[in-house]
Design an enzyme around this catalytic site. Structure first.
Site, short mmCIF file in Angstrom:
data_model
loop_
_atom_site.label_atom_id
_atom_site.label_comp_id
_atom_site.label_asym_id
_atom_site.label_seq_id
_atom_site.Cartn_x
_atom_site.Cartn_y
_atom_site.Cartn_z
N ASN A 1 0.83 -1.21 0.00
CA ASN A 1 0.00 0.00 0.00
C ASN A 1 0.87 1.25 0.00
O ASN A 1 1.97 1.28 0.57
CB ASN A 1 -1.04 -0.01 1.12
CG ASN A 1 -0.52 -0.35 2.50
OD1 ASN A 1 0.53 -0.94 2.65
ND2 ASN A 1 -1.26 0.03 3.51
N GLU B 1 0.30 5.29 0.66
CA GLU B 1 -0.64 6.32 1.10
C GLU B 1 -0.23 7.70 0.59
O GLU B 1 0.86 7.88 0.02
CB GLU B 1 -0.74 6.26 2.63
CG GLU B 1 -1.33 4.92 3.07
CD GLU B 1 -1.55 4.79 4.56
OE1 GLU B 1 -1.02 5.59 5.34
OE2 GLU B 1 -2.27 3.84 4.94
N CYS C 1 -4.29 0.85 -2.24
CA CYS C 1 -4.18 -0.44 -1.54
C CYS C 1 -3.09 -1.30 -2.17
O CYS C 1 -2.76 -1.16 -3.36
CB CYS C 1 -5.50 -1.20 -1.61
SG CYS C 1 -6.77 -0.57 -0.51
N GLU D 1 -3.30 -4.36 -3.06
CA GLU D 1 -3.82 -5.16 -4.18
C GLU D 1 -3.77 -4.35 -5.47
O GLU D 1 -3.45 -4.88 -6.55
CB GLU D 1 -5.28 -5.57 -3.91
CG GLU D 1 -5.46 -6.55 -2.76
CD GLU D 1 -5.60 -5.88 -1.39
OE1 GLU D 1 -5.16 -4.72 -1.23
OE2 GLU D 1 -6.14 -6.53 -0.49
N CYS E 1 -10.38 -5.11 0.78
CA CYS E 1 -11.52 -4.19 0.89
C CYS E 1 -12.46 -4.41 -0.30
O CYS E 1 -12.11 -5.08 -1.28
CB CYS E 1 -11.02 -2.74 0.93
SG CYS E 1 -10.46 -2.10 -0.65
N CYS F 1 -11.09 -3.55 -3.70
CA CYS F 1 -10.04 -4.47 -4.18
C CYS F 1 -10.60 -5.83 -4.57
O CYS F 1 -10.06 -6.49 -5.45
CB CYS F 1 -8.93 -4.58 -3.14
SG CYS F 1 -7.90 -3.10 -3.13
N1 THU Z 1 -5.34 -1.70 2.77
C1 THU Z 1 -4.79 -2.43 1.76
O1 THU Z 1 -3.74 -2.09 1.22
N2 THU Z 1 -5.44 -3.55 1.37
C2 THU Z 1 -6.57 -4.03 1.95
O2 THU Z 1 -7.08 -5.03 1.51
C3 THU Z 1 -7.14 -3.35 3.12
C4 THU Z 1 -6.57 -2.03 3.44
C5 THU Z 1 -4.61 -0.49 3.20
C6 THU Z 1 -5.23 0.82 2.83
C7 THU Z 1 -4.59 1.75 3.84
O3 THU Z 1 -3.31 2.16 3.36
C8 THU Z 1 -4.37 0.87 5.06
O4 THU Z 1 -4.46 -0.47 4.60
C9 THU Z 1 -5.37 1.11 6.17
O5 THU Z 1 -6.67 1.05 5.68
#
Ligand code: THU
Length: 133
Positions: free
Chosen positions: A45, A47, A56, A58, A89, A92
């Site tokens: 991920n 940000e 994310c 994925e 999520c 994703c």
């Molecule tokens: N996140 C992912 O990268 N993948 C997921 O399947 C769930 C959430 C990340 C998004 C964000 O950077 C952090 O986790 C907290 O939500």
């Protein structure tokens, strides 16, 4: 044994998870895909100070999948942070649906190991995909 490729995918997802850029949530996620020819593609991920622009793990891995010339996903390992399940999520799940069939196994893990495996179809029932168009 979870699957013959699990250990290989877990090892790569652990490595890429450490590269996650998460100054806001501090929640690192690493993902590894097994591709159509048994290669491994990873993502973490990323940000952003403008929070909705965050990506994310994925989505990062799908970007690499396509950029590296692959076209489909046969198996997935997702490693989140903490003790609880890090399941992909909603957005994703739909992203995965584009490149993975509904029987693809998604192994959800924390950094200590495997927690649960579900198929994409279990995570995204009655889904809309390319063949619906
Ligand atoms: N996140 C992912 O990268 N993948 C997921 O399947 C769930 C959430 C990340 C998004 C964000 O950077 C952090 O986790 C907290 O939500």
């Amino acid at each position: 044994m979870i699957s013959k490729n699990f250990e290989k995918l877990f090892k790569e997802a652990i490595k890429v998870r450490e590269r996650a850029y998460v100054p806001y949530s501090k929640f690192k996620v690493g993902v590894a895909f097994l591709t159509e020819d048994n290669s491994v593609v990873v993502g973490c991920n990323v940000e952003n100070a403008a929070y909705p622009q965050s990506q994310c793990a994925e989505a990062s891995a799908i970007g690499s999948l396509i950029s590296e010339g692959f076209s489909s996903i046969k198996e997935v390992v997702v490693i989140g942070s903490g003790k609880l399940l890090c399941s992909p999520c909603g957005g994703c799940r739909q992203r995965l649906r584009e490149f993975a069939s509904l029987d693809v196994h998604i192994h959800m893990c924390n950094s200590k190991g495997h927690l649960q495996t579900s198929t994409l179809g279990e995570l995204l029932p009655n889904s809309f995909g390319p063949e619906n168009l």
